[in-house]
Design an enzyme around this catalytic site. Structure first.
Site, PDB file in Angstrom:
ATOM      1  CG  ASP A  89      -2.107   0.901   1.039  1.00 50.68           C
ATOM      2  OD1 ASP A  89      -3.113   0.705   1.725  1.00 50.68           O
ATOM      3  OD2 ASP A  89      -2.033   1.803   0.186  1.00 50.68           O
TER       4      ASP A  89
HETATM    5  C1  GLC Z   1      -4.211   4.301  -0.264  1.00 49.80           C
HETATM    6  C2  GLC Z   1      -5.115   3.109  -0.063  1.00 49.80           C
HETATM    7  C3  GLC Z   1      -5.031   2.082  -1.161  1.00 49.80           C
HETATM    8  C4  GLC Z   1      -4.831   2.814  -2.480  1.00 49.80           C
HETATM    9  C5  GLC Z   1      -3.454   3.442  -2.436  1.00 49.80           C
HETATM   10  C6  GLC Z   1      -3.175   4.299  -3.665  1.00 49.80           C
HETATM   11  O1  GLC Z   1      -3.550   4.585   0.923  1.00 49.80           O
HETATM   12  O2  GLC Z   1      -5.017   2.437   1.192  1.00 49.80           O
HETATM   13  O3  GLC Z   1      -6.252   1.327  -1.158  1.00 49.80           O
HETATM   14  O4  GLC Z   1      -4.932   1.897  -3.561  1.00 49.80           O
HETATM   15  O5  GLC Z   1      -3.240   4.227  -1.279  1.00 49.80           O
HETATM   16  O6  GLC Z   1      -4.036   5.395  -3.670  1.00 49.80           O
END
Ligand code: GLC
Length: 727
Positions: free
Chosen positions: A260
């Site tokens: 993430d």
């Molecule tokens: C965010 C989210 C994830 C997302 C990523 C990119 O923190 O937790 O679900 O795909 O960052 O935006």
């Protein structure tokens, strides 16, 4: 509409079968990977393992290997983000079809629709030039307060497992990778970046992992996104147990694990524990970035230095690079079409999912459907009747090509009626990470709404939550189960002013309903995307007969929820650690085992017709753990119009030697019948599905003995219970 849906179903049927063998890496791909790796320098290899911008990771320019482009999110392709910060690029050609939130998809209990959903999303992702779409999310709904529940597929691991597979196949058949997230135990937003979850092996395996396993083993997901939080003291993005032992070991996952955004925290762990691509570091979560800090990433220069010093084995790098190149051969370096953006078919898919996802919770006296032919006055009250719901909510927000509001949908569906509107309450502006109260005078809004309602023939209140901070939004949890912005009081005043009141809730979570006994018609409408207003009006008018079933339990009060029954250490934790003390008893498993009656039960959903489920029988009352339990039943549409019903099969073992939930969903089927029509439904239940995860042997174990097979149309509406003996 019907033709479009028929085409969708046909597409689903053929492609579900055809696409499994598509894009599997054949030996030629592996040989081409070998050839590329032999030509790559160590710097080029390490570069593949971390971001080069907010939403891209490098290719190998010298060898003609293109970079990888990533985009959110699970409900549609997000608008273009700047190269090196979280801002939107402001393009004018990056809007998309906003599909319903995944909780609505789960509510359809219709895997074919899930495939059609993924297929359309894959086409739009491809059209936008994306190689990896950052979804689906399948974290289990453990608490109604989790800010991101709307992005996930509910509280039951079997339902989520069945519904996630076709979505993955639908997207990936277009050469776009899914990224199943957030792996794992990301069941809240509060302290998500660091909270350390302590959970039993049984709960981990039986509740929190099954949907991820299905996405990988049955769906063939090409990437998995690690979660921000920790599991048993180690960050999930480089967690030995989750990634090396379970994902890449037991499940033989051959794709790439990505973080993430900001989920990596240690070079050695990232190198050794199976992280393949580091994204979004130096973002302190989501709000800032160190420009051009990409060379400082944990899997950048520090990793390169450690490899050169022999402090980390080169084999870790080669495994990462092989997986990343395999991802590229499946996506950016595969023969693909150019995708499709928008169009009637995608809108039909969005509307079909929304139609089948809407759940008719209550319909006393046949309050719904409303007659579309009379020249009545319909008062539509509530800010959610007009509020944009495709924006905000966090990273899943979308720049929709269009969004039909409930008010517009009702106006279009009831052309003979005089439709009047009053906002009734104000939910404040959308805000990511900050709660900004509305400056409007709440009392004046309420009084105006009550006066509007008083003189109408019928009142439709459209409320719920609104994807602003603390109201179904990433990076924060709700602070209570109740409806915000004074809606409960408003509903009471509306009812007093005009008893002919129906309520439509737009939300991604359960809410408390102190007014539930006084309102005759209640509809759970979720976040439904571009076609929201059409789909809601379809159901309110009876153009569509609702068939959605709750993928979550609606508790009467938070104290009825397992996660909220063991003090703050069980939720939200003590800001460092959190213990899932309810263990395997999540959702209806808790309610039914502890005999706590929910407001509305998992699997509940009414129809404008009625069904009878009779003649339920087992082919055999005995079988071995290797065999399949076969049951048949007679399903009759005893009402006056066609409709669909979901036959649900739950299993329990009262005399088990281990703790078991009173019932667990282990099979279901959805059947559409015309008025008066009967059909024999056959459902197969492999006995291995009755297994529990034995913590001693660390094996799935089917306990011999008698099991209750409970067959019904909701977890609290069981038509019959049969007994099968597993030898
Ligand atoms: C965010 C989210 C994830 C997302 C990523 C990119 O923190 O937790 O679900 O795909 O960052 O935006």
């Amino acid at each position: 509409m019907k033709q479009a849906l028929t085409a969708l179903a046909a597409l689903a049927a053929t492609a579900l079968g055809a696409c499994t063998q598509q894009r599997q890496p054949g030996t030629d791909v592996e040989q081409r990977i070998d050839s590329l790796m032999a030509q790559m320098t160590i710097e080029e290899k390490v570069a593949l393992c971390h971001a080069q911008s907010k939403f891209t990771s490098p290719g190998v320019p010298r060898l003609g290997v293109p970079e990888l482009h990533y985009s959110d999110g699970p409900h549609g392709v997000r608008a273009e983000i700047n190269w090196d910060d979280w801002g939107y690029a402001g393009w004018s050609n990056d809007s998309c079809t906003a599909f319903p939130a995944l909780t609505a998809l789960a509510s359809t209990f219709n895997p074919e629709l899930s495939f059609a959903y993924g297929d359309a999303l894959g086409e739009e992702s491809l059209y936008r030039g994306k190689d990896v779409i950052l979804g689906p999310g399948v974290n289990i709904y453990r608490t109604p307060l989790n800010g991101r529940n709307f992005e996930y597929m509910g509280e039951d691991p079997y339902l989520a497992s069945v519904m996630v597979v076709p979505y993955v196949k639908g997207v990936q058949r277009h050469g776009v990778a899914t990224s199943v997230k957030h792996f794992a135990l990301n069941n809240q937003e509060l302290w998500r970046g660091h909270i350390n979850v302590e959970v039993s092996d049984r709960a981990l395996r039986e509740i929190y992992l099954p949907a991820f396993r299905a996405a990988v083993v049955e769906g063939g997901a090409w990437t998995v996104m690690g979660a921000y939080n920790k599991l048993r003291g180690q960050h999930c993005c480089h967690n030995e147990l989750l990634i090396n032992k379970i994902l890449k070991g037991e499940w033989a996952f051959d794709g790439a694990v990505i973080t993430d955004w900001g989920g990596a925290h240690d070079t050695r762990e990232a190198a050794l524990n199976g992280l393949d691509i580091e994204m979004g570091s130096w973002t302190n979560g989501l709000t800032s970035s160190m420009a051009l800090a990409y060379d400082n990433y944990y899997l950048a220069r520090p990793y390169l230095d450690a490899l050169r010093k022999g402090e980390l084995p080169m084999s870790t790098l080669d495994d990462k690079v092989r997986r990343i190149l395999r991802l590229m051969f499946r996506t950016s370096m595969s023969r693909r079409t150019h995708g499709i953006m928008g169009g009637a078919r995608h809108s039909a898919t969005a509307r079909a999912v929304a139609n089948e996802g809407i759940v008719l919770l209550k319909n006393s006296g046949g309050f719904f459907p409303l007659d579309t032919t009379t020249q009545m006055t319909i008062a539509v009250i509530g800010q959610n009747a007009t509020r944009c719901m495709t924006l905000s909510g966090g990273s899943s927000e979308l720049k929709a090509r269009y969004e039909v509001s409930p008010l517009d949908g009702i106006r279009a569906q009831f052309p003979q009626a005089r439709v009047v509107y009053s906002m009734g309450y104000a939910g404040g502006p959308s805000a990511y990470g900050r709660e900004i109260p509305s400056p409007l005078d709440a009392d004046s809004l309420l009084q105006a709404a009550v006066e509007t309602a008083r003189t109408a023939d019928v009142v439709i209140f459209v409320g719920g939550l609104n994807k602003s901070h603390l109201q179904d939004c990433e990076a924060g949890d709700r602070v209570s189960l109740g409806l915000p912005f004074g809606q409960d009081r408003l509903i009471g005043e509306l009812k007093a002013a005009n008893p002919r009141l129906g309520v439509v809730l737009v939300s991604g979570n359960a809410v408390a309903m102190p007014w539930v006994d006084s309102v005759d018609g209640i509809v759970q409408a979720w976040y439904l995307g571009s076609e929201a207003g059409h789909a809601i009006a379809d159901v309110l008018s009876g153009r569509v007969n609702p068939s959605g079933k709750l993928p979550i339990s609606f508790p009467v009060a938070l104290t009825d929820v397992g996660a909220h029954s063991f003090g703050p250490i069980a939720y939200p934790g003590d800001s460092i650690n959190e213990k899932y003390l309810e263990d395997i008893l999540v959702g209806y498993r808790w309610h039914d085992t502890r005999n706590i009656r929910p407001l509305f039960a998992f699997g509940h959903g009414l129809s404008y017709t009625t069904f009878a489920l009779t003649d339920i029988s087992l082919q055999s009352a005995q079988c071995t753990a290797a065999q399949t339990i076969r049951l048949t039943a007679r399903l009759t549409n005893t009402g006056s119009r066609s409709g669909a019903e979901v036959v649900q099969v739950y299993v329990g073992k009262p005399d088990s030697k281990v703790t078991r939930a009173a019932k667990e969903l282990k099979a279901f089927g959805k059947y559409r019948l015309d008025a008066g029509q009967s059909a024999t439904v056959s459902i197969e239940l492999p006995a291995e599905r009755l297994a529990y995860f034995d913590e001693g042997s660390q094996q799935w174990t089917v306990e011999p003995g008698a099991y209750d097979i409970m067959v019904g149309t909701a977890s609290d509406n069981i038509a019959d219970t049969l007994r099968v003996d597993i030898r």
